[in-house]
Design a protein around this motif. Structure first.
Motif, PDB file in Angstrom:
ATOM      1  N   GLY A   1      64.125   7.447  19.463  1.00  0.00           N
ATOM      2  CA  GLY A   1      63.724   7.145  20.838  1.00  0.00           C
ATOM      3  C   GLY A   1      62.971   7.857  21.389  1.00  0.00           C
ATOM      4  O   GLY A   1      62.239   7.777  22.568  1.00  0.00           O
ATOM      5  N   LYS A   2      62.509   8.991  20.735  1.00  0.00           N
ATOM      6  CA  LYS A   2      61.634  10.065  21.307  1.00  0.00           C
ATOM      7  C   LYS A   2      60.084   9.872  21.031  1.00  0.00           C
ATOM      8  O   LYS A   2      59.741   9.066  19.918  1.00  0.00           O
ATOM      9  CB  LYS A   2      61.791  11.470  20.958  1.00  0.00           C
ATOM     10  N   THR A   3      59.041  10.281  21.655  1.00  0.00           N
ATOM     11  CA  THR A   3      57.515  10.156  21.357  1.00  0.00           C
ATOM     12  C   THR A   3      57.454  11.589  21.260  1.00  0.00           C
ATOM     13  O   THR A   3      57.423  12.773  21.858  1.00  0.00           O
ATOM     14  CB  THR A   3      56.839   9.822  22.673  1.00  0.00           C
ATOM     15  N   VAL A   4      56.652  11.745  19.993  1.00  0.00           N
ATOM     16  CA  VAL A   4      56.243  12.881  19.255  1.00  0.00           C
ATOM     17  C   VAL A   4      54.915  13.111  19.105  1.00  0.00           C
ATOM     18  O   VAL A   4      53.993  11.678  18.760  1.00  0.00           O
ATOM     19  CB  VAL A   4      56.952  13.320  18.077  1.00  0.00           C
ATOM     20  N   ARG A   5      54.056  14.129  19.076  1.00  0.00           N
ATOM     21  CA  ARG A   5      52.586  14.177  18.869  1.00  0.00           C
ATOM     22  C   ARG A   5      52.392  14.465  17.462  1.00  0.00           C
ATOM     23  O   ARG A   5      53.139  15.476  17.040  1.00  0.00           O
ATOM     24  CB  ARG A   5      52.012  15.416  19.952  1.00  0.00           C
ATOM     25  N   VAL A   6      51.298  13.888  17.059  1.00  0.00           N
ATOM     26  CA  VAL A   6      51.317  13.771  15.474  1.00  0.00           C
ATOM     27  C   VAL A   6      49.827  14.081  15.169  1.00  0.00           C
ATOM     28  O   VAL A   6      49.066  13.332  15.742  1.00  0.00           O
ATOM     29  CB  VAL A   6      51.888  12.486  14.777  1.00  0.00           C
ATOM     30  N   LEU A   7      49.426  14.797  14.117  1.00  0.00           N
ATOM     31  CA  LEU A   7      48.274  14.924  13.702  1.00  0.00           C
ATOM     32  C   LEU A   7      48.023  13.855  12.621  1.00  0.00           C
ATOM     33  O   LEU A   7      48.869  13.974  11.698  1.00  0.00           O
ATOM     34  CB  LEU A   7      47.874  16.309  13.065  1.00  0.00           C
ATOM     35  N   CYS A   8      47.242  12.924  12.508  1.00  0.00           N
ATOM     36  CA  CYS A   8      47.191  11.707  11.544  1.00  0.00           C
ATOM     37  C   CYS A   8      46.429  12.521  10.280  1.00  0.00           C
ATOM     38  O   CYS A   8      45.073  12.859  10.615  1.00  0.00           O
ATOM     39  CB  CYS A   8      46.409  10.625  12.032  1.00  0.00           C
ATOM     40  N   GLU A   9      46.956  12.465   9.128  1.00  0.00           N
ATOM     41  CA  GLU A   9      46.505  13.481   8.100  1.00  0.00           C
ATOM     42  C   GLU A   9      46.098  12.642   6.805  1.00  0.00           C
ATOM     43  O   GLU A   9      45.516  12.807   5.811  1.00  0.00           O
ATOM     44  CB  GLU A   9      47.516  14.286   7.355  1.00  0.00           C
ATOM     45  N   THR A  10      46.304  11.058   7.012  1.00  0.00           N
ATOM     46  CA  THR A  10      45.720  10.233   6.075  1.00  0.00           C
ATOM     47  C   THR A  10      45.228   9.058   6.367  1.00  0.00           C
ATOM     48  O   THR A  10      45.221   8.497   7.939  1.00  0.00           O
ATOM     49  CB  THR A  10      47.117   9.741   5.096  1.00  0.00           C
ATOM     50  N   LYS A  11      44.466   8.188   5.821  1.00  0.00           N
ATOM     51  CA  LYS A  11      43.935   6.911   5.898  1.00  0.00           C
ATOM     52  C   LYS A  11      45.414   5.994   5.776  1.00  0.00           C
ATOM     53  O   LYS A  11      46.206   6.243   5.347  1.00  0.00           O
ATOM     54  CB  LYS A  11      42.724   6.592   4.919  1.00  0.00           C
ATOM     55  N   GLN A  12      45.134   4.859   6.184  1.00  0.00           N
ATOM     56  CA  GLN A  12      46.162   3.669   6.205  1.00  0.00           C
ATOM     57  C   GLN A  12      46.319   3.162   4.657  1.00  0.00           C
ATOM     58  O   GLN A  12      45.411   3.087   3.800  1.00  0.00           O
ATOM     59  CB  GLN A  12      45.621   2.390   6.918  1.00  0.00           C
ATOM     60  N   ASN A  13      47.752   3.255   4.358  1.00  0.00           N
ATOM     61  CA  ASN A  13      47.885   3.043   2.844  1.00  0.00           C
ATOM     62  C   ASN A  13      48.242   1.576   2.731  1.00  0.00           C
ATOM     63  O   ASN A  13      47.926   0.552   3.668  1.00  0.00           O
ATOM     64  CB  ASN A  13      49.171   4.085   2.571  1.00  0.00           C
ATOM     65  N   GLU A  14      48.498   1.434   1.483  1.00  0.00           N
ATOM     66  CA  GLU A  14      48.514  -0.164   1.034  1.00  0.00           C
ATOM     67  C   GLU A  14      49.499  -0.970   1.848  1.00  0.00           C
ATOM     68  O   GLU A  14      49.590  -1.947   1.973  1.00  0.00           O
ATOM     69  CB  GLU A  14      49.136  -0.131  -0.594  1.00  0.00           C
TER      70      GLU A  14
END
Length: 477
Positions: free
Chosen positions: A417-430
């Motif tokens: 239910g929370k919104t968190v700030r995330v550093l995207c570390e990968t490309k989209q997986n399969e």
């Protein structure tokens, strides 16, 4: 290659350019003969400090004319960067070394080197000399700047070499670094350890504490941020004691260093590893609370929750003192704590282990990295009597893991239910998912309509959880 050290004993460092030129001449000839650059494979065992060291080994090798490869079969130079914290890590490295014999048989010109903590132990050097004759060189943890000299010596003189010098305490700057990521970086701020916990081999294989000059650290971080780095981890065996031994204009404490970096321009998360509880000051807690760039995750090794065992470990704090530090840290909003615990330290009783479980329950750790005690030859604890059967130790480990599983499920559920700030570390997986981490180092798997988010901070609404991570969907305004 231009490197320097901050002490007076720099003769070997000044000679590295000469050695580098000689090696480049050899690798250039190899390139002509092969129709392409010779290849180097660096394999890392152990901790983040070893990973940072490997990036320097790779950086130096590339400047010497080598090209990186992940395939050992294709390599002309293979270096294993080894660990000595537990016997399992050493045996794994030696097993993998044994598998290189067939490569050496196929390609006699292949160079094989063992680097790092394991080979800083005299007993292991003797093993390598007699049991692994196809290893061309070994090099200790403080030899990163001497790769040109080591390779030149081996290539020109055609002999096995052993570069291990525990007396060399130079803090060397300017060693080339080949980062494994463009958005995350490991930055060593100090080397060695002065704590001498009775179970730990680190002070013997990495030497005594010595800190880098603050301006050198700031310059490195500035360059990383300017290059687009979003996640920076400061490294040391005990970062809290950073600055001891620095004087004059270089004098700087760890909280001061954190604050200086946090005040730099740019959007990035600042992390650090590892802290010793005895040096976790109120000033450090304040600096973290007052600076939003500093991560809301603190790795604070406990090792045991029993005072007698802690004293036998030479940890220099009590269970109550540890709990007080943990409570101060958890007063910071969104702070998550992780820890290390040794199960089955020599003579640990069931009652003493129960004290550890009680403290784990009180603190409510986000993660517990637990290990059954592994005796390290040369440490005081290795001489202690250990009457507890291994089966009893594995039972204790299961109890600890079961308790921690309950803890982390509750913590992960609290994110829903929370919104968190995330550093995207990968490309989209399969499966169409991206992966990243929050400021509190919580692993997040998420979906996103925008596919061009690698290396960017995104907001993620959390909708699910498991024992290993939380999950959700990226939200955009």
């Amino acid at each position: 290659m231009s490197i320097n050290a901050n002490n007076e004993n720099t003769a070997d460092i000044k000679n590295q350019d000469k050695y580098a030129d000689r090696v480049r001449a050899i690798t250039s000839q190899m390139s002509l003969n092969k129709g392409g650059k010779p290849k180097v494979c660096v394999v890392t065992f152990g901790c983040q400090q070893n990973e940072a060291d490997s990036e320097k080994i790779m950086g130096s090798a590339k400047e010497l004319g080598y090209e990186k490869t992940a395939l050992q079969d294709d390599a002309d130079l293979i270096i294993f960067n080894t660990c000595a914290v537990r016997e399992h890590a050493e045996l794994k490295a030696l097993s993998k070394t044994g598998q290189l014999k067939h490569l050496k048989d196929k390609n006699p010109d292949l160079l094989v080197g063992l680097w790092g903590c394991m080979v800083n132990q005299e007993s292991r050097i003797e093993d390598i000399k007699h049991k692994y004759p196809y290893v061309d060189f070994v090099a200790g943890t403080n030899m990163l700047h001497r790769l040109p000299e080591i390779l030149c010596d081996v290539m020109v003189n055609k002999r096995r070499r052993y570069y291990v010098d525990s007396q060399d305490v130079s803090v060397v700057e300017g060693v080339p670094t080949q980062r494994s990521s463009s958005i995350k970086a490991l930055v060593s701020i100090m080397y060695g350890c002065d704590n001498f916990c009775t179970y730990c081999i680190v002070p013997y294989v990495r030497g005594r504490e010595r800190s880098r000059k603050p301006d050198d650290i700031i310059s490195e971080v500035k360059e990383l941020v300017a290059g687009g780095c979003k996640d920076i981890t400061l490294l040391g065996q005990n970062v809290n004691s950073y600055g001891k031994g620095l004087n004059g204009e270089d004098k700087c404490t760890f909280p001061e260093m954190l604050e200086r970096i946090a005040n730099l321009d740019g959007d990035f998360v600042l992390r650090f590893m590892t802290s010793h509880p005895k040096d976790a000051s109120d000033e450090l807690v304040r600096v973290i609370r007052d600076n939003p760039k500093i991560e809301r995750h603190f790795h604070l090794p406990l090792q045991s929750g029993d005072d007698r065992v802690l004293k036998a470990m030479n940890r220099k704090y009590t269970a109550q003192k540890y709990l007080e530090i943990a409570e101060k840290l958890k007063s910071i909003p969104d702070m998550l704590l992780t820890t290390d615990i040794i199960v089955g330290f020599p003579s640990e009783t069931d009652e003493e282990f129960e004290n550890t479980l009680k403290l784990v329950e009180k603190v409510n750790f986000d993660a517990v990295f637990s290990f059954i005690y592994s005796p390290r030859p040369g440490t005081p604890a290795a001489k202690l009597e250990d009457p507890t059967p291994y089966e009893q130790k594995t039972k204790r480990m299961s109890e600890l893991l079961g308790l921690q599983r309950e803890n982390v499920l509750k913590i992960n559920q609290s994110f829903v239910g929370k919104t968190v700030r995330v550093l995207c570390e990968t490309k989209q997986n399969e499966k169409g998912l991206f992966t990243g981490r929050t400021s509190s180092f919580k692993l997040v798997k998420f979906e996103s309509e925008d596919k061009n988010i690698y290396g960017k901070f995104v907001n993620v609404k959390i909708t699910g959880f498991s024992e290993s991570c939380i999950s959700g969907n990226a939200v955009f305004e």
